[in-house]
Scaffold this motif. Structure first.
Motif, PDB file in Angstrom:
ATOM      1  N   SER A   1       4.431 -20.312   2.287  1.00  0.00           N
ATOM      2  CA  SER A   1       4.581 -19.319   1.220  1.00  0.00           C
ATOM      3  C   SER A   1       3.446 -19.408   0.202  1.00  0.00           C
ATOM      4  CB  SER A   1       5.933 -19.496   0.521  1.00  0.00           C
ATOM      5  OG  SER A   1       6.092 -20.821   0.043  1.00  0.00           O
ATOM      6  N   ILE A   2       2.996 -20.630  -0.058  1.00  0.00           N
ATOM      7  CA  ILE A   2       1.906 -20.807  -1.021  1.00  0.00           C
ATOM      8  C   ILE A   2       0.596 -20.286  -0.438  1.00  0.00           C
ATOM      9  CG2 ILE A   2       0.565 -22.515  -2.305  1.00  0.00           C
ATOM     10  CD1 ILE A   2       3.096 -24.146  -2.607  1.00  0.00           C
ATOM     11  N   ILE A   3       0.396 -20.495   0.851  1.00  0.00           N
ATOM     12  CA  ILE A   3      -0.790 -19.952   1.518  1.00  0.00           C
ATOM     13  C   ILE A   3      -0.764 -18.425   1.464  1.00  0.00           C
ATOM     14  CG2 ILE A   3      -1.973 -19.770   3.736  1.00  0.00           C
ATOM     15  CD1 ILE A   3      -0.917 -22.599   4.364  1.00  0.00           C
ATOM     16  N   LEU A   4       0.408 -17.845   1.657  1.00  0.00           N
ATOM     17  CA  LEU A   4       0.533 -16.392   1.609  1.00  0.00           C
ATOM     18  C   LEU A   4       0.299 -15.844   0.211  1.00  0.00           C
ATOM     19  CD1 LEU A   4       3.579 -15.941   4.009  1.00  0.00           C
ATOM     20  CD2 LEU A   4       1.325 -14.888   4.299  1.00  0.00           C
ATOM     21  N   GLN A   5       0.661 -16.611  -0.810  1.00  0.00           N
ATOM     22  CA  GLN A   5       0.387 -16.183  -2.191  1.00  0.00           C
ATOM     23  C   GLN A   5      -1.113 -15.950  -2.373  1.00  0.00           C
ATOM     24  OE1 GLN A   5      -1.140 -18.845  -4.418  1.00  0.00           O
ATOM     25  NE2 GLN A   5      -1.657 -17.144  -5.801  1.00  0.00           N
ATOM     26  N   GLU A   6      -1.919 -16.870  -1.879  1.00  0.00           N
ATOM     27  CA  GLU A   6      -3.380 -16.749  -2.024  1.00  0.00           C
ATOM     28  C   GLU A   6      -3.919 -15.624  -1.148  1.00  0.00           C
ATOM     29  OE1 GLU A   6      -7.506 -17.071  -1.222  1.00  0.00           O
ATOM     30  OE2 GLU A   6      -5.979 -17.572   0.288  1.00  0.00           O
ATOM     31  N   ARG A   7      -3.422 -15.517   0.090  1.00  0.00           N
ATOM     32  CA  ARG A   7      -3.932 -14.502   1.018  1.00  0.00           C
ATOM     33  C   ARG A   7      -3.592 -13.090   0.547  1.00  0.00           C
ATOM     34  NH1 ARG A   7      -2.471 -15.803   7.138  1.00  0.00           N
ATOM     35  NH2 ARG A   7      -4.179 -14.302   7.489  1.00  0.00           N
ATOM     36  N   LEU A   8      -2.468 -12.950  -0.128  1.00  0.00           N
ATOM     37  CA  LEU A   8      -2.074 -11.640  -0.648  1.00  0.00           C
ATOM     38  C   LEU A   8      -2.714 -11.328  -1.996  1.00  0.00           C
ATOM     39  CD1 LEU A   8       1.718 -11.606   0.280  1.00  0.00           C
ATOM     40  CD2 LEU A   8       0.019  -9.923   1.016  1.00  0.00           C
ATOM     41  N   GLY A   9      -3.357 -12.316  -2.604  1.00  0.00           N
ATOM     42  CA  GLY A   9      -3.979 -12.105  -3.904  1.00  0.00           C
ATOM     43  C   GLY A   9      -2.979 -11.985  -5.032  1.00  0.00           C
ATOM     44  N   LEU A  10      -1.862 -12.725  -4.922  1.00  0.00           N
ATOM     45  CA  LEU A  10      -0.850 -12.693  -5.976  1.00  0.00           C
ATOM     46  C   LEU A  10      -1.197 -13.669  -7.090  1.00  0.00           C
ATOM     47  CD1 LEU A  10       2.431 -12.616  -3.840  1.00  0.00           C
ATOM     48  CD2 LEU A  10       1.027 -10.699  -4.624  1.00  0.00           C
ATOM     49  N   SER A  11      -0.609 -13.449  -8.233  1.00  0.00           N
ATOM     50  CA  SER A  11      -0.855 -14.289  -9.398  1.00  0.00           C
ATOM     51  C   SER A  11      -0.503 -15.748  -9.134  1.00  0.00           C
ATOM     52  CB  SER A  11      -0.020 -13.773 -10.578  1.00  0.00           C
ATOM     53  OG  SER A  11       0.033 -14.724 -11.625  1.00  0.00           O
ATOM     54  N   GLN A  12      -1.207 -16.655  -9.782  1.00  0.00           N
ATOM     55  CA  GLN A  12      -0.888 -18.071  -9.673  1.00  0.00           C
ATOM     56  C   GLN A  12       0.412 -18.419 -10.408  1.00  0.00           C
ATOM     57  OE1 GLN A  12      -4.232 -20.530 -10.762  1.00  0.00           O
ATOM     58  NE2 GLN A  12      -5.549 -19.686  -9.144  1.00  0.00           N
ATOM     59  N   ASP A  13       0.971 -17.474 -11.120  1.00  0.00           N
ATOM     60  CA  ASP A  13       2.275 -17.660 -11.737  1.00  0.00           C
ATOM     61  C   ASP A  13       3.420 -17.339 -10.771  1.00  0.00           C
ATOM     62  OD1 ASP A  13       1.408 -18.514 -14.249  1.00  0.00           O
ATOM     63  OD2 ASP A  13       1.081 -16.448 -14.928  1.00  0.00           O
TER      64      ASP A  13
ATOM     65  N   GLU B   1       0.824  -1.214   0.000  1.00  0.00           N
ATOM     66  CA  GLU B   1       0.000   0.000   0.000  1.00  0.00           C
ATOM     67  C   GLU B   1       0.856   1.261   0.000  1.00  0.00           C
ATOM     68  OE1 GLU B   1      -3.337   2.284   2.801  1.00  0.00           O
ATOM     69  OE2 GLU B   1      -2.624   0.281   3.341  1.00  0.00           O
ATOM     70  N   VAL B   2       1.799   1.364   0.959  1.00  0.00           N
ATOM     71  CA  VAL B   2       2.522   2.631   1.107  1.00  0.00           C
ATOM     72  C   VAL B   2       3.575   2.828   0.030  1.00  0.00           C
ATOM     73  CG1 VAL B   2       2.115   2.742   3.588  1.00  0.00           C
ATOM     74  CG2 VAL B   2       4.201   1.644   2.745  1.00  0.00           C
ATOM     75  N   ASP B   3       4.060   1.738  -0.554  1.00  0.00           N
ATOM     76  CA  ASP B   3       5.077   1.861  -1.595  1.00  0.00           C
ATOM     77  C   ASP B   3       4.463   1.807  -2.992  1.00  0.00           C
ATOM     78  OD1 ASP B   3       7.923   2.291  -1.635  1.00  0.00           O
ATOM     79  OD2 ASP B   3       8.115   0.386  -2.697  1.00  0.00           O
ATOM     80  N   HIS B   4       3.123   1.761  -3.058  1.00  0.00           N
ATOM     81  CA  HIS B   4       2.398   1.806  -4.331  1.00  0.00           C
ATOM     82  C   HIS B   4       2.886   0.705  -5.282  1.00  0.00           C
ATOM     83  CE1 HIS B   4       0.816   5.605  -2.899  1.00  0.00           C
ATOM     84  NE2 HIS B   4       2.056   6.062  -2.750  1.00  0.00           N
ATOM     85  N   ILE B   5       2.901  -0.512  -4.777  1.00  0.00           N
ATOM     86  CA  ILE B   5       3.367  -1.657  -5.556  1.00  0.00           C
ATOM     87  C   ILE B   5       2.187  -2.306  -6.269  1.00  0.00           C
ATOM     88  CG2 ILE B   5       4.443  -3.939  -5.421  1.00  0.00           C
ATOM     89  CD1 ILE B   5       5.852  -2.889  -2.840  1.00  0.00           C
ATOM     90  N   ASP B   6       2.325  -2.524  -7.532  1.00  0.00           N
ATOM     91  CA  ASP B   6       1.315  -3.239  -8.314  1.00  0.00           C
ATOM     92  C   ASP B   6       1.483  -4.741  -8.058  1.00  0.00           C
ATOM     93  OD1 ASP B   6      -0.318  -4.430 -10.175  1.00  0.00           O
ATOM     94  OD2 ASP B   6       0.482  -3.322 -11.894  1.00  0.00           O
ATOM     95  N   LYS B   7       0.516  -5.353  -7.384  1.00  0.00           N
ATOM     96  CA  LYS B   7       0.639  -6.762  -7.016  1.00  0.00           C
ATOM     97  C   LYS B   7       0.825  -7.673  -8.215  1.00  0.00           C
ATOM     98  CE  LYS B   7      -3.070  -7.270  -4.453  1.00  0.00           C
ATOM     99  NZ  LYS B   7      -4.046  -7.919  -3.536  1.00  0.00           N
ATOM    100  N   SER B   8       0.325  -7.255  -9.357  1.00  0.00           N
ATOM    101  CA  SER B   8       0.439  -8.108 -10.544  1.00  0.00           C
ATOM    102  C   SER B   8       1.879  -8.223 -11.027  1.00  0.00           C
ATOM    103  CB  SER B   8      -0.441  -7.564 -11.674  1.00  0.00           C
ATOM    104  OG  SER B   8       0.050  -6.322 -12.154  1.00  0.00           O
ATOM    105  N   THR B   9       2.755  -7.331 -10.545  1.00  0.00           N
ATOM    106  CA  THR B   9       4.165  -7.389 -10.956  1.00  0.00           C
ATOM    107  C   THR B   9       5.004  -8.292 -10.049  1.00  0.00           C
ATOM    108  OG1 THR B   9       4.849  -5.481  -9.598  1.00  0.00           O
ATOM    109  CG2 THR B   9       3.988  -5.032 -11.815  1.00  0.00           C
ATOM    110  N   ILE B  10       4.431  -8.745  -8.938  1.00  0.00           N
ATOM    111  CA  ILE B  10       5.162  -9.625  -8.020  1.00  0.00           C
ATOM    112  C   ILE B  10       5.080 -11.059  -8.547  1.00  0.00           C
ATOM    113  CG2 ILE B  10       5.281 -10.549  -5.674  1.00  0.00           C
ATOM    114  CD1 ILE B  10       4.026  -7.899  -4.714  1.00  0.00           C
TER     115      ILE B  10
END
Length: 348
Positions: A97-109, A70-79
């Motif tokens: 780490s895989i659980i955190l991928q889903e909780r953070l809403g990161l790409s399945q890639d 949020e504060v660093d204005h990071i586009d989650k789709s780039t992670i």
């Protein structure tokens, strides 16, 4: 192992602390006023943060990561990479780490991995992220490091109860214009010096491992709790750490007097200052912040940055990070952090 990885940087660092504060002086009724006073004087730890029983290391890291995004204005789709560094994972399996991928809403890639390390773990997390980026596999990697070490300590073990605290951190590693140097070492012959003896598949938890025992210093613990041979760990740190750093400084062609900050793992004030003296550097470039947080394991180095570096107090063009502990394992990272964004620790 030592290597230099080019064109990698730490873009930003954030930390998250549990709300509950344990004042060390309040433990006088349990351990004795004189004993508590002596431990505070020796370690420099006056208070620590303790996570609620419902809170895991991944919960704290999740909060740190959300704040950073949020504060660093990071586009989650780039992670596209996530490294979770912790000894207190959610489950034996699956990987946290895989659980955190889903909780953070990161790409399945997103490629995800757990690194089961403690006080040296941040170094390993940065190394893994740098390798992924250098190989071209990833462009932006979240390194989440944290532990609920308090959960592993028996209430009657004053030697550890008054030293360790809980914290979660998030760092974003990405492409950059400067090199990062790594020097990582291991010595499994010291594995029993810092260990939870029971709870894995070699020694499962049982009635036998749950028996409370006291050592010669009247610290109580079971085989299910964290054990540390404090003197052995101290001797290891003051023997190995400064040599590890000096080798990497030579590899980078850096004079130690030009380093603006030595970010050492915050084991305790006495140990940090002793390592500093072995390095032969001034106190001003080797900060200590254990007073309010204690030893937060793999969180201690990024928490140090969050706590101290947001106001431009240090020359960060040459920074040395050093972690050391369980394994035994130790290592350092050299980096230019003058463009890194640091965010003050946030609370629950």
């Amino acid at each position: 192992m030592k290597t230099i990885i080019n064109n990698v940087s730490i873009r930003s660092i954030a930390s998250w602390l549990p709300e509950n504060v344990q004042e060390m002086c309040s433990l006088g009724a349990v351990y004795g006023e004189a004993e508590v006073g002596n431990i505070i004087k020796a370690t420099g730890v006056e208070r620590v943060r303790i996570a609620d029983l419902s809170m895991t290391a991944s919960d704290m890291c999740l909060q740190a990561a959300r704040h950073l995004i949020e504060v660093d204005h990071i586009d989650k789709s780039t992670i596209d990479g996530l490294v979770f560094v912790s000894q207190t994972t959610d489950y034996i399996l699956p990987a946290t780490s895989i659980i955190l991928q889903e909780r953070l809403g990161l790409s399945q890639d997103t490629v995800c991995i757990d690194i089961h390390y403690g006080c040296s773990g941040y170094i390993y997390g940065l190394f893994q992220a740098a390798c992924w980026i250098s190989s071209g596999m990833c462009h932006n990697v979240l390194v989440l490091s944290g532990d609920t070490t308090s959960r592993m300590i028996h209430p009657m073990d004053k030697s550890l109860k008054m030293v360790f605290g809980d914290c979660g951190t998030a760092s974003l590693v990405t492409h950059g214009k400067y090199p990062m140097g790594f020097h990582i070492q291991s010595d499994g012959s010291g594995a029993d010096r810092l260990i939870v003896p029971a709870g894995g598949f070699r020694t499962p938890v049982s009635e036998l491992t749950s028996v409370l025992e006291y050592d010669e210093d009247h610290n109580g613990r079971t085989k299910n709790n964290l054990y540390m041979d404090g003197m052995a760990i101290f001797n290891f740190a003051i023997t190995k750490v400064h040599k590890n750093i000096n080798v990497m400084l030579e590899e980078m062609g850096w004079d130690k007097d030009t380093v603006g900050l030595f970010a050492l793992h915050q084991a305790n004030a006495f140990m940090v200052n002793y390592v500093r003296k072995k390095l032969k550097v001034l106190p001003g470039v080797t900060p200590v912040n254990v007073t309010n947080y204690g030893n937060t394991g793999p969180s201690s180095i990024p928490l140090l940055f969050s706590d101290l570096c947001g106001e431009g107090s240090y020359d960060l063009s040459k920074v040395v990070m050093s972690g050391f502990g369980v394994g035994l394992s130790w290592g350092c990272v050299t980096a230019n952090l003058q463009d890194t964004h640091f965010y003050k620790p946030v609370n629950q």
